[in-house]
Design a protein around this motif. Structure first.
Motif, PDB file in Angstrom:
ATOM      1  N   THR A  51       0.827  -1.207   0.000  1.00  0.00           N
ATOM      2  CA  THR A  51       0.000   0.000   0.000  1.00  0.00           C
ATOM      3  C   THR A  51       0.861   1.256   0.000  1.00  0.00           C
ATOM      4  N   SER A  52       1.897   1.254   0.837  1.00  0.00           N
ATOM      5  CA  SER A  52       2.791   2.406   0.914  1.00  0.00           C
ATOM      6  C   SER A  52       3.479   2.651  -0.428  1.00  0.00           C
ATOM      7  N   LEU A  55       1.051   3.862  -3.222  1.00  0.00           N
ATOM      8  CA  LEU A  55       0.740   5.284  -3.125  1.00  0.00           C
ATOM      9  C   LEU A  55       1.822   6.128  -3.795  1.00  0.00           C
ATOM     10  N   MET A  59       0.340   8.259  -6.867  1.00  0.00           N
ATOM     11  CA  MET A  59      -0.068   9.546  -6.328  1.00  0.00           C
ATOM     12  C   MET A  59       0.011  10.699  -7.332  1.00  0.00           C
ATOM     13  N   ALA A  75      -0.769  13.827   1.913  1.00  0.00           N
ATOM     14  CA  ALA A  75      -1.208  12.449   1.681  1.00  0.00           C
ATOM     15  C   ALA A  75      -0.156  11.441   2.129  1.00  0.00           C
ATOM     16  N   THR A  79      -0.337   9.932   6.899  1.00  0.00           N
ATOM     17  CA  THR A  79      -0.424   8.515   7.265  1.00  0.00           C
ATOM     18  C   THR A  79       0.551   8.178   8.380  1.00  0.00           C
ATOM     19  N   ASP A 117     -10.462   5.888  -0.128  1.00  0.00           N
ATOM     20  CA  ASP A 117      -9.566   6.372  -1.177  1.00  0.00           C
ATOM     21  C   ASP A 117     -10.013   5.897  -2.557  1.00  0.00           C
ATOM     22  N   ARG A 130      -6.419   8.512   3.764  1.00  0.00           N
ATOM     23  CA  ARG A 130      -5.039   8.222   4.131  1.00  0.00           C
ATOM     24  C   ARG A 130      -4.829   8.333   5.646  1.00  0.00           C
ATOM     25  N   THR A 133      -6.290   5.224   7.130  1.00  0.00           N
ATOM     26  CA  THR A 133      -5.394   4.109   6.839  1.00  0.00           C
ATOM     27  C   THR A 133      -4.182   4.130   7.751  1.00  0.00           C
TER      28      THR A 133
END
Length: 476
Positions: A51-52, A55, A59, A75, A79, A117, A130, A133
């Motif tokens: 996920t990181s 993004l 993004m 964003a 997180t 998201d 975010r 999350t």
């Protein structure tokens, strides 16, 4: 020595009695009795890492679609900031009632944020997703560490952490490509939606096997949980302010950016004290040094690595795809050394691991700084950054194993959250300071040597607590 079962969790730093495992006589992570716990835990870590990285890849496209350039940095930093709150909450909750309910709540928040998201019609709502999350991801890792402590015998903790390290490394090899492919062939919303669905499947692997861990088996030793959550919220707010200082420096005034950074760092330094074991910032022997070292090496590695591709693009004319080669070699080295640390950490020894790992990280940062000054062959920063990955692979899982070894069932959550808080705050604060320095020195062309120099200083400083790690019950 004070009775470890009655002491304040921030004051106790010595070895603790090892409580019998819930699953006796397990000698392998793939034993049928723990197989689904292993698979589910590693899958959750893998998806959080993916996920990181996803993004980072999608993004720019998301920002263009939602006209969200002004909120682009938030964003990312948001997180990490809300993750600190999740870590504290999950640590306290796990110590009081076991890790199952905190883990389920963390996964629910993580999935809810991804779902928001995926459907977000505006950048404001995407940033809100975010933040949610972040709460879930911070809580999830702490709860999983408590699961490891409760399910597996101590002599398997190193191998579990090596698997967790690999689960963070592998997405760096395949994550950007997969996220880009999904975005190109379908849409960026499918990236977030797909990750949410896969997270639900991963949690389904582990949840039914953990129900016996819900009972409270020791008296929690965490006074003032509400106070600690308040301090975590203050840290999150200060971290968000730190994340915005680079933009202030570039658009308004360098002096204003540095002033806000100094105040924010001071706030973080005061607010973090109740969230860590006593004497952590002084590097006291035992657990305090474990926690302090984790923050120092996290700052050195994660702060510097975002400038490695930047250096290759800016100074050597690499394309973005080829610029990621430096990070890929480091990721492979990290996976290899994490395996070595997990299997042979007892034989190598904690002090030796700390010194070797810190020196490798120092060498990598210094090589990148020299490359930026002298414009050496690009082979130098690419090859030498793999030293950083190898050093981190040795140290990272070992520090987690030590944290669990210095813990008992009443403070596993507190200590696990302290480790992750040190990690997150160390990385976010260093990234902010490096960003300020880089922006302030942009006109002089000395930004790259300075940021890599900061990383080298932190790696050198990490040797001091590294020599004071001691030994708890991590030895088999």
């Amino acid at each position: 020595m004070t009775d470890p079962l009655s002491a304040d969790p921030r004051g106790f730093t010595g070895p603790v009695p090892v409580v019998g495992a819930h699953v006796p006589h397990v000698r392998s992570l793939w034993d049928p009795r723990v197989l689904w716990v292993t698979l589910g835990s590693v899958s959750l870590i893998f998806l959080a890492a993916l996920t990181s990285l996803a993004l980072t890849t999608v993004m720019p496209i998301v920002s263009a679609d939602l006209d969200g350039d002004a909120l682009y940095a938030l964003a990312f930093s948001g997180t990490l900031a809300t993750g600190v709150i999740g870590m504290v909450a999950a640590g306290a909750w796990s110590d009081r009632s076991g890790p199952v309910t905190p883990l389920a709540t963390a996964v629910a928040l993580f999935v809810a944020g991804l779902a928001l998201d995926a459907a977000a019609p505006s950048m404001e709502l995407l940033v809100l997703g975010r933040l949610i999350t972040g709460l879930g991801s911070g809580a999830q890792i702490v709860a999983l560490y408590v699961v490891v402590a409760r399910v597996y015998p101590a002599d398997l903790h190193g191998r579990v952490m090596a698997l967790f390290s690999a689960a963070w490394v592998v997405p760096s090899l395949v994550g950007p490509f997969l996220a880009g492919l999904v975005t190109e062939q379908l849409h960026w919303r499918w990236v977030f939606g797909g990750l949410a669905a896969l997270t639900i499947v991963a949690f389904g692997m582990i949840a039914p096997r953990l129900m016996h861990l819900s009972e409270q088996s020791a008296t929690p030793r965490e006074p003032g949980v509400g106070r600690r959550l308040l301090f975590a919220t203050v840290i999150a707010a200060a971290a968000l302010a730190l994340g915005l200082t680079g933009e202030l420096t570039a658009s308004i005034s360098a002096a204003l950016g540095w002033a806000i950074a100094v105040v924010a760092l001071a706030v973080v330094g005061v607010a973090i004290l109740p969230l860590l074991p006593r004497r952590t910032l002084r590097g006291a022997p035992g657990l305090p040094s474990v926690i302090l070292m984790r923050g120092l090496i996290a700052g050195a590695l994660f702060g510097a690595e975002i400038y490695v591709p930047y250096l290759l693009i800016d100074r050597y004319g690499f394309s973005p795809a080829w610029a990621g080669l430096g990070l890929t070699t480091a990721a492979i080295a990290w996976a290899i050394s994490a395996h070595v640390s997990g299997r042979h950490g007892d034989r190598i020894g904690n002090a030796r691991i700390a010194v070797i790992g810190s020196l490798l990280l120092l060498t990598a940062a210094a090589a990148c700084a020299v490359s930026a000054i002298l414009t050496l062959s690009p082979v130098v920063p690419i090859a030498m950054w793999s030293f950083a990955g190898f050093g981190m692979g040795l140290m990272y899982p070992r520090l987690t194993v030590l944290t669990l070894a210095y813990s008992d069932r009443a403070n596993e959550g507190f200590n696990s959250s302290a480790l992750q808080i040190s990690d997150s705050v160390g990385a976010s604060a260093t990234i902010a300071v490096m960003g300020l320095a880089f922006t302030s020195l942009a006109a002089t062309g000395s930004g790259f040597p300075v940021v890599f120099g900061i990383a080298a200083v932190l790696a050198l400083a990490a040797i001091v607590p590294g020599l004071r790690l001691g030994h708890a019950q991590e030895r088999s």
